[in-house]
Scaffold this active site. Sequence first.
Site, short mmCIF file in Angstrom:
data_model
loop_
_atom_site.label_atom_id
_atom_site.label_comp_id
_atom_site.label_asym_id
_atom_site.label_seq_id
_atom_site.Cartn_x
_atom_site.Cartn_y
_atom_site.Cartn_z
N LYS A 1 -87.27 49.67 4.63
CA LYS A 1 -88.61 49.18 4.39
C LYS A 1 -89.19 50.15 3.46
O LYS A 1 -89.36 51.28 3.55
CB LYS A 1 -89.34 49.31 5.88
CG LYS A 1 -90.94 48.61 5.69
CD LYS A 1 -90.91 47.38 5.97
CE LYS A 1 -92.26 46.82 5.85
NZ LYS A 1 -92.71 45.50 4.96
N CYS B 1 -92.70 43.29 -5.49
CA CYS B 1 -93.40 42.75 -4.38
C CYS B 1 -94.34 41.73 -4.78
O CYS B 1 -95.46 42.21 -5.46
CB CYS B 1 -93.85 43.93 -3.58
SG CYS B 1 -94.49 42.91 -2.05
N THR C 1 -88.35 38.35 -4.04
CA THR C 1 -88.46 37.07 -3.56
C THR C 1 -89.39 36.33 -4.93
O THR C 1 -89.92 36.82 -5.62
CB THR C 1 -89.69 36.91 -2.37
OG1 THR C 1 -90.91 37.67 -2.69
CG2 THR C 1 -88.75 37.65 -1.13
#
Lengths: 241, 305
Positions: free
Chosen positions: B45, B130, B193
Site C-alpha cells: 500500500k 492516483c 485506475t
Amino acid sequence: MFSEDARILSNVEIAPDIWKMEIETRLAKEARPGQFIEIQVPPFFLRRPISINEIKENSLVIIYKVLGEGTLKMTTMKDTLNVFGPCGNGFPIENQDVYLVGGGVGVPPLYETAKRYLKKGQKVQVVLGFNSKDQIFFEQEFKDLGCPVSIATMDGSAGIKGTVVDAIHEQGIQDPFILACGPYPMLKALQREYTKGYLSLEARMACGIGACMGCVVKDKEGHSLRVCKDGPVFPIQEVAL
Amino acid sequence: MIDLSVKLPGLNLKNPVIPASGCFGFGKEYAELYDLSVLGGIAIKSATPKERFGNPTPRIAETPSGMLNAIGLQNKGVDSIIEKELPFLAQYDTEIIANVAGATEEDYVEVIRKLNDQPVIKAYELNISCPNVKHGGIGLGTKPELAAHVTKLAKEAAAKPVYVKLSPNVTDIVEIAKAVEEAGADGLVLINTLMGMRIDLKTGKPLLANKTGGLSGPAIKPVAIRMVYQVAQAVKIPIIGVGGITCAEDVLEFLNAGASAVEVGAQNFVDPYVCPKIIQELPIVLEKYGYTSIKDAIGRSFKDE
C-alpha cells in the site's frame, strides 16, 4: 476464514423485501454471532457482506433485504453459492443481562446473539424498531426463545410510536447493557443515551477482510477503524458516527 | 514444468504474479489465508511522508465488471510502515515493492530516502497516477515534463530501482512512458485506475463522497492491454502490466501484449485466493498455448514470427 461453494437449503421471503436463506456450509463450525459472510452473486463483481442470523450444526441462516440489483439477484439463487468468511469480530458474549436492540435489517444478527446469552443463563430483552407494522419480522422468533420483545414503529402502526430509544425509555430502565445493530441514525441515538454495550455497523465494503480501507470509520480521536476487520462490532462510545 | 521465474531490475521474481498496491494492504490479512511466499512479489500500500486518513466514505461503488474506489491514499505514514509493517513482511520469501506517493515532489524524495536502508524493500513504484488525491498523484502523471521531473528526483534519491506507475487518464501514454524512461526509470507499471463516476438515482448525486473514483476490475483490461502493447514497442525498460486480471489466461494476454510481469488488483477482493490460483494455473496455460518459457510469451503480439 475460507471460501467454499455452499448448498442453498432454502431461500424464502419472510416480510416485504426481507428474505431468509439457509446454506449448508463448513463455515458454520467457525462462525460466531455478529460476524458476517461474503457472498458471491454472479454476474456482479463484488461480494455482498451479509450478517449471520443463526448458526446451526452444519448450516448458516442469513436474512437479507432487497436493496439493489445484487440482493434482488440473490432472491433467485438456488443450488449453490460461493461464500467466504466468517468475517469481522462479532458480538462479545458476556456474563451479564442484555438489551438487544435492532432496527430494520439490523435485526438478524441479534438472533444468534440472543441464543448465546440465553445459553449462559442471562436475561435477554429485545427491542425492535421498524418503519411500520407490515415491515416487522422476527418478533415471533425472539418470543419463541422466551425473550420479552418490545416493538417500536415510526408511524405507530404497531407497538410504541417512535424509535427504539422511546421503547427502551418506556421500560423505565437506566443505562442498560446494549448490543445493537441498525441504521446509523438509530445507532447515533443509542450512543447519545447510553454508555454500556456495543454497536454493530454496516458499510459499503470491497475486500471484507481489512485490506482495502474501503469501509473505514473514525474513532472519537480521529483514528481510522475498519468496519470489516476491526468491527463490525465496536464498543458503544468508540466510533464517531 | 515451465520455469516461471522472471528477473527484472531489483526484482528476482519466482513467478510473474504480484498483488497490486492498494488491493493487498501490507499482506497481513492475506497471510491469514495463504503463505505469502508463493507470490512473485507484493506491491504494498502507498506510503506518504505523514499519516493520511484518506477520503470520506462511501469510498467504494460497484460497476459492471468492476468497481470504483476513492480511498485517497490512506496510510499511517512511512515511519509507521517501517516500524510496524516491514518486519512482518521480512519473514516471507517474496520481493517487496514499495509504492511511493505524495502531494509534492519532495514528499516522494522523503519517502524514498527513508526506505532506502530497509533491506526488505527491493524496488520502488512511484505512484504518479492516483486519481483520488487533489495534490500530487495524477497531477504529476499526466504531463510528460512533470512525470519526468519527479522520476529524475526519485532516481537521484533512490538506492534501489524505480518503477513508475502510469495513469491511463491521458491522451498519449506513450509520450509519458518515453519521458519517464529518458528520466531514468528502471521500469514501468501500467495502468493505474481509470477515473470514473457513478450517480445514485435516489439522490441524483454522485455515489462516492469524493464524487469521482478510480475504475478497476475486468472492465479496464482491454484498455490496459492496449496501453501495454503500445508502450512496450516504444520503450526498452520492462513493463509490469496491471488492470483487470482475474485468471492465468489474463496473465498470458498481458505477457503477449509486452509485459514482463503482472500485478493483480481488484480480483483479490472477489477471490482472496486468486493470486495463488493464478500461479498454480499459469504453467498449465502457458503449456496449453505452446510456450516453453515465460520469455517466449513476452511481447509476442508485436513480434515477427
